[in-house]
Scaffold this active site. Structure first.
Site, mmCIF file in Angstrom:
data_model
loop_
_atom_site.group_PDB
_atom_site.id
_atom_site.type_symbol
_atom_site.label_atom_id
_atom_site.label_comp_id
_atom_site.label_asym_id
_atom_site.label_seq_id
_atom_site.Cartn_x
_atom_site.Cartn_y
_atom_site.Cartn_z
ATOM 1 N N ASP A 142 49.632 42.587 41.845
ATOM 2 C CA ASP A 142 48.793 41.491 41.421
ATOM 3 C C ASP A 142 48.921 41.771 39.782
ATOM 4 O O ASP A 142 48.924 42.546 39.597
ATOM 5 C CB ASP A 142 47.667 41.532 41.569
ATOM 6 C CG ASP A 142 47.521 41.737 43.587
ATOM 7 O OD1 ASP A 142 47.944 40.561 43.850
ATOM 8 O OD2 ASP A 142 45.868 41.964 43.956
ATOM 9 N N ASP A 187 49.586 34.752 46.405
ATOM 10 C CA ASP A 187 48.065 34.540 47.065
ATOM 11 C C ASP A 187 48.199 32.743 46.556
ATOM 12 O O ASP A 187 47.452 32.336 47.256
ATOM 13 C CB ASP A 187 47.348 34.946 46.010
ATOM 14 C CG ASP A 187 47.428 37.110 46.385
ATOM 15 O OD1 ASP A 187 47.569 37.083 47.722
ATOM 16 O OD2 ASP A 187 46.845 37.123 45.321
#
EC number: 3.4.23.36
Length: 153
Positions: A116, A134
């Site tokens: 991330d 995402d």
């Protein structure tokens, strides 16, 4: 049938887009490194062993295999929905959800964790760090929810 497969190619494009960005982050950043981009936006390299937004990151390694199989099964279901839907926005929505899901699944299988890197914040309050996959999943799901794409005609 070819027209149905072109949507899978779009899914692969979105998976590759996510993968290329993650490759660049891994190549040029150290874990924990933060790069200021704009007020409210940083690039912050973290590895997430949990699900979305770090949920269940403390779970035992034995259960992570179950999560991988569950995610794989859900992707198969979305591919079936992709082939059954009729409207262009549904095809697009399922394609980006599949692409984002495949991107994160690849990370989880190959690296054991999902990379991330997008850090949004206001003042000292930070949203959980996330990635392009995402965004793809969330945008696709929002399209389906808003447009009622869950209805298989």
């Amino acid at each position: 049938m070819y027209t149905k497969y072109k949507w899978l190619y779009l899914s692969i494009f979105f998976m590759l887009l996510d993968g290329i960005i993650k490759y660049g982050i891994r190549a040029y950043f150290q874990i924990g490194e933060v790069l200021y981009i704009l007020p409210g936006i940083n690039i912050c390299y973290i590895e997430n062993s949990g699900l979305a937004f770090g949920l269940f990151s403390e779970i035992s390694i034995h259960y992570r295999g179950i999560f991988i199989w569950l995610i794989f099964f859900i992707i198969i279901i979305f591919i079936i929905f992709l082939f059954k839907c009729r409207l262009i926005y549904e095809h697009f929505a399922y394609s980006i959800v599949i692409g984002g899901s495949l991107g994160n699944l690849y990370d989880r299988i190959v690296c054991g964790k999902v990379l991330d890197y997008i850090d949004l914040y206001v003042g000292k309050y930070h949203w959980p760090v996330f990635n392009v996959a995402d965004i793809e999943i969330c945008v696709g799901m929002m399209i389906l929810i808003i447009r009622g794409g869950w209805n298989m005609r």
